[in-house]
Design an enzyme around this catalytic site. Structure first.
Site, PDB file in Angstrom:
ATOM      1  N   ARG A  10       1.002  -1.072   0.014  1.00 44.88           N
ATOM      2  CA  ARG A  10      -0.003  -0.178  -0.296  1.00 44.88           C
ATOM      3  C   ARG A  10       0.819   1.557   0.017  1.00 44.88           C
ATOM      4  NH1 ARG A  10      -5.145   1.639   3.219  1.00 44.88           N
ATOM      5  NH2 ARG A  10      -5.952   0.300   2.264  1.00 44.88           N
ATOM      6  N   ASP A  23     -17.347   7.334  -1.294  1.00 38.87           N
ATOM      7  CA  ASP A  23     -15.975   7.165  -0.935  1.00 38.87           C
ATOM      8  C   ASP A  23     -15.670   8.992  -1.001  1.00 38.87           C
ATOM      9  OD1 ASP A  23     -13.264   6.649  -0.297  1.00 38.87           O
ATOM     10  OD2 ASP A  23     -12.827   6.558  -2.050  1.00 38.87           O
TER      11      ASP A  23
END
Ligand code: CP
Ligand code: NVA
Length: 306
Positions: free
Chosen positions: A101, A223
């Site tokens: 990530r 989101d």
């Protein structure tokens, strides 16, 4: 040949459906798979915070009989303390796969080029492919099929939006994206989705009108307005994105059995109101749980050697 999962389109439609079928089996009978990746090790490099991704990869690999190793930003400091090349060349001798990530998508592309072991994208600024596969698995679980559904994403044309676009196109779902002007999805991501859509019959629509996008939708997805790394823009974005809030009046335009989805973490009162995210139509926690099941199937596909 090792295989990576950096973007949703690294998998074909057929491969995604195989992953979905395996996910279903693993979710139903987890014990049957408890030795599938025995002694395999997953390194997890995190340059941004995480609740779901970290927990589900960690628990997932252990449920398959393997081990995980958490490498925090302070330890690795990718590209600064040590080059991406050197990190890849070290880790490939020590572990069986790497989940990363990070910020720049180039970092995972480079890592995949340099390492002889599978690389899994656990979110970059450009894509969040494990999220999108988990999300479409969730939609399939609830709606029974994906072809022809109207899936609407409202908000920022970001990493999650890009991955959802590819997944919708590959799976033959229709995808509407409503963003403020200037916050549309990246052109390359949009063009890729429309190219795939030509083959599968899915329709991709980008608009600045949230009402048109949500009308008669089967799925409404949103989101955060400012993603990790964009914190300094958060205040400015609150004003620009206000008309794109998924509240009961906007959500009310969708079909009566429409589901509400959000990758989480949510900023309640900003992109979504409590009455929507806590409503019976909201499936956000089922969606979060499915990250575990889908990633177990993804790891199995990439890491299983015999
Ligand atoms: N949806 C998601 O990836 O959550 P985390 O940032 O908590 O991992
Ligand atoms: N778009 C969000 C997703 C978090 C899971 C971000 O990148 O911060």
């Amino acid at each position: 040949m090792k295989k990576d999962f950096l973007e949703v389109s690294d998998f074909s439609t057929e491969e995604i459906n195989e992953v979905f079928d395996l996910t279903e089996k693993m979710k139903k009978n987890p014990l049957e798979y408890s030795s599938s990746l025995r002694f395999k090790t997953l390194a997890m490099i995190f340059e941004k915070p995480s609740l779901r991704t970290r927990t589900t990869f960690d628990v997932g690999i252990q449920q398959l009989g393997g081990f995980s190793l958490y490498l925090s930003p302070n330890e690795i400091n990718l590209g600064k303390r040590e080059s991406v090349y050197d990190v890849a060349k070290n880790l490939e001798r020590m572990v069986d796969a790497i989940m990363v990530r990070t910020f720049g998508h180039d970092i995972v592309l480079d890592m995949a080029r340099f390492a002889r072991i599978p690389i899994i994208n656990g979110l970059t600024d450009y894509e969040h492919p494990c999220q999108a596969l988990g999300d479409f698995f969730t939609i399939r679980e609830i709606k029974g099929n994906l072809k022809g559904l109207k899936i609407t994403y409202v908000g920022d044309g970001n990493n999650v939006c890009h991955s959802l676009l590819s997944a919708a196109a590959l799976l033959g779902a229709h995808m509407w994206v409503a963003t403020p002007r200037g916050y549309e999805p990246n052109l390359k991501a949009y063009l890729k989705a429309t190219e795939i859509a030509k083959e599968t019959g899915s329709v991709i629509e980008i608009t600045n009108d949230p009402k048109e996008a949500v009308r008669n939708a089967d799925v409404v997805y949103t989101d955060v307005w400012a993603s990790m790394g964009q914190e300094s823009e958060a205040e400015k974005r609150k004003k620009i994105f206000a008309p794109y809030q998924v509240n009961s009046s906007l959500f009310g335009l969708a079909k009566s059995d429409a589901i509400f989805m959000h990758c989480l973490p949510a900023h309640r009162g900003e992109e979504v109101t409590d009455d929507v995210i806590d409503s019976p139509n909201s499936v956000v926690f089922q969606e979060a749980e499915n990250r575990l099941h889908i990633q177990k199937a993804i790891m199995f596909k990439l890491m299983k050697t015999s």
